[in-house]
Design an enzyme around this catalytic site. Sequence first.
Site, PDB file in Angstrom:
ATOM      1  CG  ASP A 160       1.923  16.404  -9.480  1.00  0.00           C
ATOM      2  OD1 ASP A 160       3.144  16.349  -9.700  1.00  0.00           O
ATOM      3  OD2 ASP A 160       1.450  16.618  -8.356  1.00  0.00           O
ATOM      4  CG  ASP A 205       1.531  15.847  -3.466  1.00  0.00           C
ATOM      5  OD1 ASP A 205       0.916  16.906  -3.656  1.00  0.00           O
ATOM      6  OD2 ASP A 205       2.304  15.363  -4.310  1.00  0.00           O
ATOM      7  CD  GLN A 247       5.376   5.366  -6.196  1.00  0.00           C
ATOM      8  OE1 GLN A 247       6.123   5.863  -7.018  1.00  0.00           O
ATOM      9  NE2 GLN A 247       4.122   5.744  -6.069  1.00  0.00           N
ATOM     10  CG  ASP A 266      -2.320   3.091 -16.224  1.00  0.00           C
ATOM     11  OD1 ASP A 266      -1.199   3.507 -15.911  1.00  0.00           O
ATOM     12  OD2 ASP A 266      -2.715   2.998 -17.403  1.00  0.00           O
ATOM     13  N   GLY A 267      -3.285   6.210 -14.961  1.00  0.00           N
ATOM     14  CA  GLY A 267      -3.693   7.453 -15.608  1.00  0.00           C
ATOM     15  C   GLY A 267      -3.854   7.300 -17.107  1.00  0.00           C
ATOM     16  CD  GLU A 291      -1.029   8.759  -7.139  1.00  0.00           C
ATOM     17  OE1 GLU A 291      -0.712   9.929  -7.415  1.00  0.00           O
ATOM     18  OE2 GLU A 291      -0.238   7.802  -7.213  1.00  0.00           O
TER      19      GLU A 291
HETATM   20  N1  4ZY Z   1       5.546  15.090  -8.977  1.00  0.00           N
HETATM   21  C1  4ZY Z   1       6.470  16.108  -8.853  1.00  0.00           C
HETATM   22  C2  4ZY Z   1       7.878  15.745  -9.198  1.00  0.00           C
HETATM   23  C3  4ZY Z   1       8.487  16.325 -10.239  1.00  0.00           C
HETATM   24  C4  4ZY Z   1       9.778  16.018 -10.573  1.00  0.00           C
HETATM   25  C5  4ZY Z   1      10.483  15.140  -9.826  1.00  0.00           C
HETATM   26  C6  4ZY Z   1       9.891  14.556  -8.768  1.00  0.00           C
HETATM   27  C7  4ZY Z   1       8.592  14.876  -8.454  1.00  0.00           C
HETATM   28  N2  4ZY Z   1      11.785  14.842 -10.151  1.00  0.00           N
END
Ligand code: 4ZY
Length: 270
Positions: free
Chosen positions: A147, A78, A23, A129-130, A98
Amino acid sequence: MWPGVALSLEIMETLYSKKSKFQQIDLYQTRHHGKMLVLDGIIQLTEFDEFTYQEMLAHLPLFAHPEPKNILVIGGGDGGILREIGRHDLVENIDFCEIDEDVIRVAKEFLPELACGFDDSRVVVHIGDGNTFVNNKTNAYDVIIVDSSDPIGPGEVLFQKPFYQGLKNALKPGGIIATQGESVFMHQAWVVTLAGITRELFPVQAYASIQVPTYPGGSIGICMGSLGPDLIRPARQISHSLQTQLKYYTPKMHAAAFVLPYFAEQMLKG
Ligand code: 4ZY
């Protein structure tokens, strides 16, 4: 993802801008919201309001569980969710998976107040890959937190039923999941899908909504499933010393987050 909607934050400086294997990663210094992490053009966090999301996504499941010892976190390079989990003394191990190691690297360089989560000796980092990670686990975790970014790009698979079935299989008896659940205002189809999946798979299911001013529509959901414990009330008391480290989560906010406006209640009924 948000037809007709844009949010503008005043930017002072671009601190990082590069495409990773997965990304586009951008890190900005804003004028009024501290640093801001953006993935594929979508705000992931600002230093101004990141605490609301990190605290609630971590502490809702951790306080709903009577004894959370083994934790899995998927996504969230993060480190903010790890920072919050680290505040719980009962926690013994934290597996962290992650997909994009560049996000971790950028956070460690530019967002030390979040990436401090990686300094916890209970954290074991897995890059990958999760979905694959979770499918190789059974009966392993008390709490799993997802997350994720949005259901486009690398996060797409994390919004599908097979992934949720994998999460369920990876839980120990009485385990709890909490996942990034999009917005009851902006992403109704996704919210209905996620609530439907968790309702089918888990005997106890609930959906919380919290305020995050710099997310689309100013709020985001947390989709939860439990193999036993009630989700809406904390199972344990919060110590004074932990409470004073937090800015958003309180036992009252825990219960309040699950109280939804009528339209959302109807939408989530199934
Ligand atoms: N990883 C948190 C997150 C949640 C929603 C959006 C972006 C990042 N849209």
